[in-house]
Every structure is written in structure tokens, then in C-alpha cells.
Design an enzyme around this catalytic site. Structure first.
Site, PDB file in Angstrom:
ATOM      1  N   ASP A 217       0.723  -1.203  -0.046  1.00 41.92           N
ATOM      2  CA  ASP A 217      -0.016  -0.012  -0.097  1.00 41.92           C
ATOM      3  C   ASP A 217       0.812   1.080   0.091  1.00 41.92           C
ATOM      4  OD1 ASP A 217       0.870  -0.710   2.615  1.00 41.92           O
ATOM      5  OD2 ASP A 217      -0.647   0.542   3.514  1.00 41.92           O
TER       6      ASP A 217
ATOM      7  N   GLU B 209      -2.136   9.180  -0.953  1.00 42.42           N
ATOM      8  CA  GLU B 209      -2.997   8.442  -0.138  1.00 42.42           C
ATOM      9  C   GLU B 209      -4.452   9.179   0.069  1.00 42.42           C
ATOM     10  OE1 GLU B 209      -3.652   5.532   3.649  1.00 42.42           O
ATOM     11  OE2 GLU B 209      -2.076   7.164   3.870  1.00 42.42           O
TER      12      GLU B 209
ATOM     13  N   ASP C 271       5.032   2.329   8.946  1.00 42.94           N
ATOM     14  CA  ASP C 271       5.482   1.114   9.450  1.00 42.94           C
ATOM     15  C   ASP C 271       4.069   0.045   9.240  1.00 42.94           C
ATOM     16  OD1 ASP C 271       3.444   2.797  10.877  1.00 42.94           O
ATOM     17  OD2 ASP C 271       3.998   2.299  12.839  1.00 42.94           O
ATOM     18  N   GLU C 272       3.983  -0.067   7.760  1.00 39.61           N
ATOM     19  CA  GLU C 272       2.814  -0.732   7.182  1.00 39.61           C
ATOM     20  C   GLU C 272       3.312  -1.736   6.107  1.00 39.61           C
ATOM     21  OE1 GLU C 272      -1.765  -0.185   5.981  1.00 39.61           O
ATOM     22  OE2 GLU C 272      -0.572   1.563   6.882  1.00 39.61           O
TER      23      GLU C 272
END
Length: 893
Positions: free
Chosen positions: A466, A742, A471-472
Site C-alpha cells: 500500500d 493516499e 510502519d505498514e
């Protein structure tokens, strides 16, 4: 006519792959020939272990077929670790025979579990820092005699980098990649013949945490897959006299520590050059004080040869500016929001510490901004050895950034002239072949296109993530399915998504449920509509783009299981009105500042239920599963009827007054034919009421322009995509974006941020509009009933605000091009390139049939063209391969 010949031979999409596990590999080629209307009528393939083909082990003979893509090898089962050469001869429709193509090859992988002789090895807890500090391993060996070839097969629990005699074995990064580790672990094949020398040699390996043990997600948790790193490798040495020797991981390997002190994907990397053992991966190194490895008992039944191209360093960027912020930070501007790392050179005293911090944007005051990274430090530290000029770049971490703050730099001078040539940005991503490009007369729209491409580059790193910075960095299924058609135009993503979809199927729950992220992390959840529907949408899209029936067949059980899961939900078998759903994520018509739009979740869920069911029925038909096709056609019909009963009024109006509700109802053909024009009219009016702005989120945005163009509002679609004010695609471009954001307003007009918690500036989902740019605006598409661009459709769609548009796509058959231009005189010009062994339907809108020429000649005199249909609305032509130039007068002028 230019000599007819097959060229650009591919095996499983790749050029001369090694380490192939497929025992029935598929071969593809393109035809080279000038002139128009060239079609293949037959082919012949020869395969042999020798490139001279004196006695081919398989000869297809002359096969009467126009197939030149995905032709399955039909000989005896290939042997492990063996190279096979192949060549192709073709005949055209006049039965003219070509010469043999240049030879290409594939090389088989190690083979099954029984071929492994190495064992898993793991470093002991040398200094109490196991799992924190990367491990160094080595093994010395001798070569006695003349070597013919050397193949190294390896994988790891964690990430690894291999060295032979002090040199990296190849340029791949972050091996073995990220898969559903508990079920499937890739191993890699390396040709190291050029690295091995007579006499003494050494193999070295560095192990890091990577995705296997490192931190994943936003909850601060790590070690999702295991508690220790491990290496598995074996080197096959084949001598000129036929002898073979094996060097494999076993208890004789040694391990120690080096200069790499810490390495995490999110947090960054620390390296102390003073602690790096010189020559540690060479045979001369003395490793008496290194420890012996341990031998854990890990199984090997999950091992699989790598099928996708690896991550590589693709491009280098240099800073465009070096400045000091109002806060006093020394910052480099790379000019592009990129993914990878910084490489730099420095001369400094021993112990001097250089710290690099990475960020995507500056705040409204021009200071370095990292709050949107959450806990991801994105920090690199290098401690100098102090012996002349040194250079450094990270090994097992990557950053998403445009700006780099540099601390501890040994010189007080900070300018582009002084440091611009010392720092360079290394752009990394999965090494996909670039296949498409788009351009037009509007430079902001061209920048949007570049942003879409860079968003894909940054996020197609092993899996479709994504975002690449905070932190993803997870494989969100919703993002992947809305973007996959755009992705497939820009790059060859067939191997990339084939690999990822295998993990999706493996991570699918016993009841058919699908994770929100793949590989699965349980805290991310399961079974939201539009997210988990990736199980059906992605395989079908790949089939459409590449004609890959084997992939579709392999994924069919997963596709079917997902639709059956949805069928089992809800109070009504034909409505999906239960469970958790993200809804129209990040839509602008939500309430109370929530990231979920106001389109009812059960409307979206039922719409996607119908859409996936229809695609499943299509897949069953394509695969010849006729009973399933009838079953799911009936189910689709029932779901559509239920949708109309629940969400459409008796007078034919959609009950939910949102753009997204109307977009998906029209895109998925959920309304009765008579009700569609009214719904499209409502949508157009709503957009105009919003001063030509959209309010859609992840669910509605990919399709909104497609729906407008399809239902007679193409001019409005052009106005919408050219809109510069927020909310719009071009708003971020006017704010200096170099990737897709985003949020529509990630940076607000006053320079403040939308949010600190969830505000990625490299998030490709809204870049799904690229599909409309290529297929609708530039007019390069395919006939839907024939997958893989065997039958092409060229349909230029001029619109207000644009005077030209171009799309170019390197298909499996060759390069397709559509370029149109429109001047003030009402003359439409179209250039179309159609590759050999394909045909095209060319549709010219609103043109006078008595005022059209092709390459200066009338249509009746032009070669390779046949009129299919002529009306005031459009002229429809059929064209064979070749290059065409049309010039036509519009009726409206």
C-alpha cells in the site's frame, strides 16, 4: 517484405531464465516482418540440451496454428539442473517459411525435496544479540580441476546476501523475497561459474531479519514467522571431465559478527565500518575465532523455486538541491519521491558517525517532516573506519523518501556543488519489464502519469504494498485489485502477480475467506468486499491482459472458494449485508471526518458480490467448466435481481445518492438497461453540482471516468481528470507531488497536513485512473472476447482541454501504439501501430466517411483495411498488422 522471423523468445515470460521449476514451460515469441496484415499460420519448435540442435530431444514438427504466446513444451520431462535450448520457425498466411530464430534457453531448478543435500544451519547466540544483529556465515572449499559450471542454490529464513571470494553472487536484493513463509518459501538459483577460481575458494552469507523476523505492521510486533534466522544452500560444481562435487550447508560452516549492527525494514540500518572483518568471505580469511553453526530441524517441503524476477537496483538519482531548513537541518532534495536508499562516499576520522534520516515531504515552514512515518524511523547510521575514502549503502532495509536529512557530516560546507556528486539515490523495486507509456498535450496530466508510474515502482517491491515508507508496507488486497489493470499496462506484472496470487490462495481460510493483506497478518482482518474480491478480480484481469490460461486455471479454486464464501454470508443468499467492510475507503462524502464514505456498505458488498460472480462465470466459460459457468451465471442473475430489489427504487433510481453508488452500479451492469441513462445523468449532474469534482474513495474512483465515457459524458470525464482544484487528481500535482497521494488533500492548500497518523505520499490506489488514460482517452484497448491483445481495439476519444494523446504498449505480440491529435480545423489525425500476428478494430468517432484518408489514400485504396461499419456516430474498420496514419474531417466541424 522484410524477412519473416521469430524473435524475442520468452520462456514463462522471461528471457533465458535459470532456476525454472515448471516441468511444462510455456514458450512465446514475436514475429518480425514489415508490411501489413502479417499473420502466423504455423510454427515449429525444437528443444535440445545442445545449442547446435543436431539431434533435437523434442521437435514439434510443423504445427498449423497462429498461437505464438504460451505454447507449452511437449517433450520428455526436463531433468533438474539442466539447460535446454530452444528455437522457433514460423510460416505466414501465404505459407512463406522463416529461418530459424536465434536460440534461447531455460535452465531447470534444483528439483524436488530429494535433490537437497544441504541442511538448515543457524548461528548460535554468539553475544546475546540473536535476532537483533545480523549474522555472518562462511565456508571454505577447494576446486581441483577445470570447472565447466557452478550453480548455487540457496534460501533463508530471513533475508540473505551471498558472496563468493569477496564478490556478491548477483545483483538481486532482499532474497528470498516475501511469501507466505509457513506454506511456501522461495529458493534462488545463481550461476557463479565466473566467480569460482582454481584452488581455494570461500562462500560468505549475511543473514538479516527481513520480513521473516522483522517488524511488520503498526502494532510494534515482530517475529511473525519464526524465532531464528537460518540458511540453506548447496553449490554444485561440474568439471569438464564430468565429475561433480557438492558444497552444502552443514555443521562445518562458521559464523561471526561484522560491521552490520542492526538492520530492519522499517527502522533502517546501522553499520560500523571499524567492525567489518576484512576479507571475511574470501579464502584467505582466518576464521579460527568464529563459531560453529547449529543445525535446526526445519522441513523442506515448502521450498519452491523463484518464479518472479527479483528486486534489483533499477536506477540512480542525484540530488537536485542541498539546503539548510529553518530548523537548521542539512537536507538533500532528490527531486522525486523514491523507494530504495542512499549511497554515499565520505572521508572522515575513525568513529565519525553519519546519520541519514528520510522523509517524503517538508512541513509548511520548510522543515523536515516525519510524523506520517509513525514508528518507522527510516534511519541509516554509518560509523567511519577512518582510512581514506569510504562508501556505504544499506543492505537489508529500504526507505520511502524524497528528502534526506544528514547529520554528522564532516564538512561544514553544505551545497549542491559540494555534496551533490557524493550522494546518489538507489531506486529499487521488483525488476519488472516496462511495457507501457502515456503522454498528452497537458503537462500536468503527463506529470500525473509519471506519478502513477513512480507509485507503482515504489510499491511493487516483492508484493503489491500500500505504501513504502511508514510502519505498514503490506500487501493490501483492495489496493492491488483496483490498480492491477493500470499496473499491467505500465509493466509486465504477470510473474509478479502470479507469485502473489499463489500466496493469496495459500492464505485463504478453509471456508474460502480471504485476508485483507497477503501474505496474511491476522491482525489486519479478513473478508471485506472490494478487498477480498481481489481473489477473483486479479486473476481475471491477468487473464485478460496476458491470455494466461494456466494461471487462471491454477487460481480458479481460490476464485470459486471466495464466491462460495460470500454466498454463505448474509440473511439472504443473494445479498451481502453482514460482516465487516471498509466501504468506500477515503471517500470525501463521509461524516464526522471518518475515512469511510457514505455509500452503504451492504450496497458495495452486494455490488462486488455480483461482479465477482460474473467474473467467476466468465472464468469457468474460458476454462471449459460449463456446469460451473451455468451455475454462476444463474447466481449472478439472482444477485443482480436482489441488488435491484434492495437498492433501486421502483422508478429505477439508485437509493443511495452518492457518486460511488452510481459508478459501481453502472460499471458492474447492475441496473436494468432502461434505468442506466438516468443513473448516468444523475452522476454527471452531481459531478457538475460539485463544480466538476469527485467525492469518491477507493471503490468509486477507479471507475468514475470509465462510466462517464461509456455513457456519453466523455467530455465531462476529461474535465474531471483535468481539474486542478481540490479534490482532484491534479491537485497533488500542483502541490509538487511526484507520486500519487493516499489522500486527496494529503497537504492542504495552506501547507498543513491532512493527518499525522495516516498520510502516505506514495499510495498508488487513486492512480487507477491510469487505466482510463490508456484505454479510453488515448484509445488503446483490446477486444474483450479475445484476451492478451490478440485482437486490438484502437478508439481515439478527443475531449475538451486536450489536443493530443498517445499510448504505447509492448504486448506479448509486439508494440501497439495509438496516437491521436486534434487541431482547430476539425481534423482528427490518428497513428496506429499493430504488431504482426494480431488484428485490430479501429473506431473513428463522428467522422465524414467521404473526407478520410489513410497514408494519403482513400480507404478503398489503402492496403490492409476493411470497413466493418459506417454511421454518423462512428466509422469502424478492421486492420491487419502494420503502421497506419488516418486523417479525417469531423462531422461536427
Amino acid at each position: 517484405m522484410k524477412e519473416l522471423k521469430a524473435h524475442d523468445l520468452r520462456c514463462e515470460y522471461r528471457t533465458n531464465p535459470i532456476g525454472l521449476e515448471t516441468v511444462r514451460p510455456r514458450l512465446s515469441w514475436k514475429l518480425a516482418a514489415s508490411g501489413r496484415g502479417i499473420l502466423q499460420s504455423a510454427y515449429q519448435i525444437q528443444v535440445d540440451e545442445s545449442a547446435d540442435f543436431l539431434e533435437p530431444m523434442w521437435d514439434s514438427g510443423k504445427v498449423e496454428s497462429d498461437q505464438s504466446v504460451h505454447v507449452e513444451y511437449g517433450g520428455v520431462e526436463p531433468k533438474p539442473r539442466t539447460r535446454y535450448w530452444y528455437r522457433v520457425k514460423v510460416w505466414d498466411q501465404a505459407d512463406r517459411e522463416s529461418a530459424w530464430s536465434d536460440a534461447a534457453y531455460w535452465e531447470m531448478a534444483l528439483g524436488g525435496i530429494g535433490e537437497w543435500r544441504g541442511v538448515w544451519i543457524t548461528p548460535p547466540n554468539i553475544d546475546g544479540k540473536a535476532g537483533e544483529t545480523p549474522d555472518y556465515l562462511r565456508k571454505a572449499f577447494n576446486v581441483q580441476g577445470q570447472l565447466a559450471k557452478a550453480r548455487l542454490y540457496a534460501t533463508a529464513l530471513g533475508v540473505y546476501k551471498l558472496y563468493v571470494n569477496g564478490r556478491q553472487v548477483d545483483d538481486s536484493l532482499l532474497a528470498p523475497g516475501w511469501t507466505s513463509y509457513r506454506k511456501r518459501l522461495q529458493y534462488q538459483t545463481y550461476d557463479i561459474t565466473h566467480l569460482v577460481q582454481p584452488g581455494g575458494n570461500a562462500i560468505g552469507a549475511i543473514l538479516g531479519n527481513g520480513w521473516y523476523m522483522g517488524y511488520l505492521g503498526w502494532e510494534g510486533a515482530n517475529r511473525f514467522y519464526g524465532e531464528e534466522r537460518a540458511l540453506l544452500a548447496q553449490l554444485h560444481l561440474t568439471y569438464a571431465d564430468g565429475r561433480e562435487e557438492l558444497v552444502a550447508t552443514d555443521g562445518t560452516w562458521q559464523c561471526g559478527r561484522g560491521g552490520l549492527l542492526k538492520s530492519e525494514l522499517y527502522f533502517g540500518e546501522w553499520f560500523d565500518a571499524r567492525a567489518e572483518p576484512e576479507g571475511w568471505s574470501t579464502p584467505r580469511f582466518e576464521a579460527a575465532d568464529w563459531s560453529r553453526v547449529s543445525l535446526p530441524s526445519y522441513d523442506m517441503d515448502r521450498l519452491a523455486a523463484q518464479e518472479n524476477e527479483p528486486v534489483r537496483m533499477i536506477e540512480k538519482l542525484h540530488p537536485i538541491a542541498a539546503f539548510v531548513t529553518p530548523r537548521g537541518e542539512k537536507v538533500l532534495d532528490m527531486g522525486q519521491n523514491m523507494v530504495g536508499w542512499m549511497r554515499f562516499r565520505v572521508t572522515a576520522s575513525p568513529g565519525c558517525t553519519i546519520t541519514l534520516r528520510h522523509a517524503e515531504v517538508l512541513d509548511e515552514a520548510g522543515n523536515f517532516y516525519t510524523l506520517n512515518l509513525r514508528t518507522a524511523l527510516q534511519e541509516v547510521r554509518y560509523i567511519c573506519k577512518g582510512e581514506g575514502q569510504e562508501s556505504f549503502e544499506p543492505l537489508f532495509s529500504f526507505q520511502g523518501f524524497r528528502y534526506v536529512a544528514v547529520e554528522g557530516w564532516p564538512s561544514a560546507e553544505w551545497s549542491l556543488e559540494s555534496v551533490g556528486g557524493i550522494f546518489e539515490g538507489c531506486v529499487i523495486h521488483t525488476d519488472m519489464e516496462q511495457t507501457g507509456r502515456f503522454s498528452c498535450s497537458d503537462e500536468l496530466l503527463n506529470q500525473l502519469q509519471r506519478n502513477i508510474v513512480w507509485g507503482q515502482r515504489g510499491n511493487f517491491l516483492e508484493i503489491p504494498t500500500d505504501c513504502p515508507q511508514r510502519d505498514e508496507r503490506l500487501g493490501w488486497t483492495g489496493d492491488a485489485q483496483v490498480f492491477i489493470r493500470t499496473a499491467a499496462f505500465q509493466y509486465n506484472v504477470a510473474p509478479f502477480f502470479t507469485k502473489w496470487l499463489k500466496d493469496l490462495a495459500l492464505d485463504q481460510l478453509p471456508d474460502g475467506g480471504v485476508p485483507h493483506v497477503v501474505p496474511d497478518l491476522p491482525f489486519c482482518g479478513y473478508n471485506s468486499s472490494a478487498w477480498s474480491d481481489a481473489a477473483v478480480i486479479c486473476p481475471w484481469t491477468l487473464y485478460q491482459c496476458y491470455g494466461d490460461e494456466r494461471m487462471l486455471r491454477d487460481q480458479y479454486p481460490s476464485m470459486k472458494a471466495w464466491v462460495e464464501y460470500v454466498y454463505a454470508q448474509g440473511d439472504d443468499r443473494f445479498l451481502w449485508n453482514t460482516g465487516f467492510h471498509f466501504g468506500d475507503w477515503l471517500a470525501l462524502d463521509g461524516t464526522d471526518g471518518r475515512p469511510i464514505g457514505s455509500t452503504p456498505k451492504d450496497l458495495i458488498a452486494t455490488a462486488y458480490y455480483a461482479h465477482s460472480t460474473r467474473l467467476l462465470a466468465n472464468a469457468a466459460t474460458a476454462l471449459g467448466f460449463l456446469d460451473d459457468a451455468r451455475k454462476y451465471e444463474d447466481l449472478h442473475r439472482n444477485v443482480v435481481e436482489a441488488f435491484r430489489s434492495e437498492f433501486v427504487t421502483p422508478s429505477g433510481r439508485i437509493a443511495s445518492p452518492t457518486q460511488t453508488a452510481h459508478v459501481i452500479a453502472l460499471m458492474f451492469d447492475l441496473l436494468a438497461e432502461a434505468d442506466r441513462p438516468r443513473a448516468a445523468q444523475w452522476l454527471a449532474a452531481h459531478i457538475r453540482d460539485k463544480q466538476v469534482h469527485l467525492t469518491t474513495g477507493f471503490v468509486g474512483t477507479p471507475y468514475i471516468c470509465h462510466v462517464l465515457s461509456r455513457f456519453g459524458y466523455h467530455d465531462l470525464a476529461c474535465e474531471l481528470v483535468l481539474q486542478r482544484e481540490y479534490p482532484s487528481w491534479l491537485y497533488s500535482v500542483t502541490k509538487g507531488a511526484t507520486t500519487v497521494w493516499e489522500h486527496w488533500d494529503g497537504i492542504k492548500p495552506d501547507g498543513t497536513m491532512w493527518s499525522e497518523e495516516m498520510n502516505s505520499f506514495n499510495h498508488y490506489a487513486f492512480g487507477a485512473v491510469g487505466d482510463w488514460l490508456y484505454r479510453a482517452l488515448a484509445g488503446l484497448d483490446q477486444e474483450p472476447e479475445v484476451p492478451g491483445y490478440k485482437r486490438i481495439r484502437i478508439r481515439p476519444r478527443p475531449g475538451p482541454g486536450l489536443t493530443n494523446a498517445e499510448a504505447v504498449y509492448a504486448s506479448m505480440y509486439g508494440t501497439i501504439r495509438s496516437y491521436w491529435s486534434m487541431g482547430d480545423t476539425g481534423i482528427l489525425e490518428l497513428d496506429a501501430d499493430i504488431p504482426p500476428n494480431t488484428t485490430a478494430t479501429i473506431i473513428l468517432p463522428d467522422v465524414r466517411t467521404d473526407r478520410i484518408t489513410e497514408s494519403g489514400m482513400s480507404l478503398e485504396s489503402a492496403d490492409g483495411i476493411r470497413v466493418l461499419h459506417a454511421s454518423e456516430a462512428e466509422l469502424r474498420l478492421e486492420a491487419g498488422s502494420g503502421s497506419y496514419h488516418f486523417r479525417a474531417q469531423l462531422r461536427s466541424e
